[in-house]
Write an enzyme that holds these catalytic residues in place. Structure first.
Site, short mmCIF file in Angstrom:
data_model
loop_
_atom_site.label_atom_id
_atom_site.label_comp_id
_atom_site.label_asym_id
_atom_site.label_seq_id
_atom_site.Cartn_x
_atom_site.Cartn_y
_atom_site.Cartn_z
N ALA A 1 0.60 -1.21 -0.03
CA ALA A 1 0.08 0.05 0.05
C ALA A 1 0.77 1.16 -0.06
O ALA A 1 2.12 1.06 0.41
CB ALA A 1 -0.99 0.07 1.00
N GLY B 1 0.74 -4.93 0.95
CA GLY B 1 -0.57 -5.19 -0.01
C GLY B 1 -0.21 -5.83 -1.42
O GLY B 1 -1.00 -6.27 -2.11
N GLU C 1 -0.10 -9.45 -0.79
CA GLU C 1 -1.95 -9.73 -0.63
C GLU C 1 -2.58 -9.54 -1.95
O GLU C 1 -3.49 -10.20 -2.25
CB GLU C 1 -2.35 -8.34 0.25
N GLU D 1 4.52 -5.15 7.28
CA GLU D 1 3.77 -4.16 8.09
C GLU D 1 4.29 -3.80 9.28
O GLU D 1 4.31 -2.66 9.89
CB GLU D 1 2.46 -4.39 7.97
N1 CAA Z 1 4.66 3.36 -0.46
C1 CAA Z 1 5.13 4.21 -1.02
N2 CAA Z 1 6.34 4.66 -1.76
C2 CAA Z 1 6.99 3.41 -1.84
C3 CAA Z 1 6.60 2.56 -1.15
C4 CAA Z 1 5.23 2.07 -0.54
N3 CAA Z 1 4.87 1.15 -0.20
N4 CAA Z 1 7.71 1.56 -1.47
C5 CAA Z 1 8.82 2.10 -2.24
N5 CAA Z 1 8.39 3.36 -2.39
C6 CAA Z 1 8.96 4.49 -2.90
C7 CAA Z 1 10.10 5.03 -2.11
O1 CAA Z 1 9.90 5.88 -1.18
C8 CAA Z 1 11.01 5.74 -3.24
O2 CAA Z 1 10.44 6.88 -3.61
P1 CAA Z 1 11.53 8.14 -3.75
O3 CAA Z 1 12.54 7.78 -4.72
O4 CAA Z 1 10.56 9.10 -3.88
O5 CAA Z 1 12.20 8.14 -2.17
C9 CAA Z 1 10.81 4.84 -4.33
O6 CAA Z 1 9.35 4.07 -4.08
C10 CAA Z 1 11.89 3.63 -4.48
O7 CAA Z 1 12.00 2.88 -3.24
P2 CAA Z 1 13.48 2.97 -2.46
O8 CAA Z 1 14.38 3.95 -2.71
O9 CAA Z 1 13.11 2.48 -1.10
O10 CAA Z 1 13.93 1.47 -3.15
P3 CAA Z 1 15.07 0.31 -2.75
O11 CAA Z 1 15.15 -0.55 -3.89
O12 CAA Z 1 16.01 0.80 -1.88
O13 CAA Z 1 13.94 -0.59 -1.62
C11 CAA Z 1 11.98 -1.82 -0.94
C12 CAA Z 1 12.84 -1.27 -2.04
C13 CAA Z 1 12.69 -2.65 -0.02
C14 CAA Z 1 10.90 -2.33 -1.54
C15 CAA Z 1 11.60 -0.59 -0.04
O14 CAA Z 1 11.20 0.62 -0.96
C16 CAA Z 1 10.54 -0.58 1.16
O15 CAA Z 1 10.84 -1.21 2.12
N6 CAA Z 1 9.16 -0.33 0.47
C17 CAA Z 1 8.11 -0.43 1.66
C18 CAA Z 1 7.61 -1.93 1.72
C19 CAA Z 1 6.56 -1.88 2.85
O16 CAA Z 1 6.72 -1.69 3.96
N7 CAA Z 1 5.36 -2.35 2.27
C20 CAA Z 1 4.29 -2.48 3.32
C21 CAA Z 1 3.17 -1.06 2.94
S1 CAA Z 1 1.93 -1.22 4.15
C22 CAA Z 1 0.75 -2.28 3.56
O17 CAA Z 1 0.93 -2.50 2.53
C23 CAA Z 1 -0.54 -2.59 4.22
C24 CAA Z 1 -1.41 -3.23 3.65
O18 CAA Z 1 -1.33 -4.57 4.23
C25 CAA Z 1 -2.32 -3.11 2.88
#
Ligand code: CAA
Length: 258
Positions: free
Chosen positions: A65, A109, A112, A132
């Site tokens: 998400a 998500g 999911e 999460e």
């Molecule tokens: N939401 C919003 N933006 C996101 C994102 C997310 N889930 N995942 C990545 N991005 C964005 C980053 O903020 C970044 O944007 P900027 O360039 O503007 O800073 C861009 O995508 C590239 O990401 P990274 O620089 O972080 O890329 P990376 O290769 O270094 O890392 C990753 C990749 C490990 C996937 C890392 O991006 C990450 O940990 N993302 C979040 C994963 C996460 O926690 N997901 C769960 C979300 S909560 C949820 O999903 C609730 C539910 O159950 C529905």
């Protein structure tokens, strides 16, 4: 129909959805979920579409998400909007067979959404996780439920409680994905699988899907009865008559999808 955050196209008898928000690793913002729900509505209405494939980019199926969109929301915002329910449930509610072709990150998500599909095929680069807990929340689109049903309590607990990622090989061993393929052949394999399903009778494929899904909702006795009645109902279909007749005549069936 064109969308802002996804690409939707019909290829033969397969509806293909490509998540397309590369700058955010396909994070599933509200607008993307709305696009996805609209594309699925259109594919369900299109009689020529008999199977649906959803994919992302090579780097990310979807990184979850959209965290940035959620930062300032409070309890009443998400409760009142029933956040996650609207739009997010559209994939699981799809009546046509669905395949997730996953390359790169399928997190939160994203994992999911992939688990809401009927079959998952993973590229050897795929990484699955429910991280999460690392951002102070819990899975909200089925992660604790579908992951547990797919891979069992021990691994689901470990993944949801630590946020660790599972690679494609472990995902296959654990029963999360049907097959792992080299990343370069992911889309070919996913489309071939979808075309195979689309070549069979559409109502029969829908009955298979409904019956398998009942295994997660019913007791064994109820599920077996549901299956038997669905089996009986295929005898009302033109395609059942054609399928068996073609076998007897040693030829390929010509399904009319009726
Ligand atoms: N939401 C919003 N933006 C996101 C994102 C997310 N889930 N995942 C990545 N991005 C964005 C980053 O903020 C970044 O944007 P900027 O360039 O503007 O800073 C861009 O995508 C590239 O990401 P990274 O620089 O972080 O890329 P990376 O290769 O270094 O890392 C990753 C990749 C490990 C996937 C890392 O991006 C990450 O940990 N993302 C979040 C994963 C996460 O926690 N997901 C769960 C979300 S909560 C949820 O999903 C609730 C539910 O159950 C529905």
């Amino acid at each position: 129909m064109t969308y802002e955050n996804i690409i939707a196209e019909v290829k033969g008898n397969v509806g293909l959805i490509t998540l397309n928000r590369p700058k955010a690793l396909n994070a599933l913002c509200d607008a993307l979920i709305a696009d996805l729900a609209a594309a699925l509505d259109a594919f369900e209405d299109d009689e020529s579409v008999r199977a649906i494939v959803i994919t992302g980019s090579e780097k990310a199926f979807a990184a979850g998400a959209d965290i940035k969109e959620m930062i300032d929301r409070d309890y009443m915002d998400v409760y009142k909007a029933d956040f996650i329910t609207k739009g997010w449930t559209r994939m699981a509610a799809c009546r046509k067979p669905t395949i997730a072709a996953v390359s790169g990150f399928a997190l939160g998500g994203g994992c999911e959404l992939a688990m809401s599909c009927d079959i998952m095929i993973a590229a050897d680069t795929a990484k699955f996780g429910q991280p999460e807990i690392t951002i102070g929340t819990i899975p909200g689109a089925g992660g604790t439920q579908r992951l547990t049903r797919a891979i069992g309590k021990a691994k689901a607990m470990e993944m949801c409680l630590t946020g660790r990622m599972m690679d494609a090989q472990e995902a296959e061993r654990s029963g999360l994905v049907a097959r792992v393929v080299p990343v370069d052949s992911l889309m070919d394999e996913a489309m071939k699988l979808a075309e195979k399903i689309a070549s069979f009778s559409a109502p029969v494929a829908m009955k298979v899907k409904e019956s398998v899904n009942k295994a997660f909702e019913m007791t064994l006795a109820e599920g077996l009865m549901f299956e038997r009645r669905e089996f009986h109902s295929t005898f009302a279909l033109e395609d059942r008559a054609e399928g068996m007749k073609a076998f007897g005549e040693k030829r390929k069936p010509e399904f009319k999808h009726r």
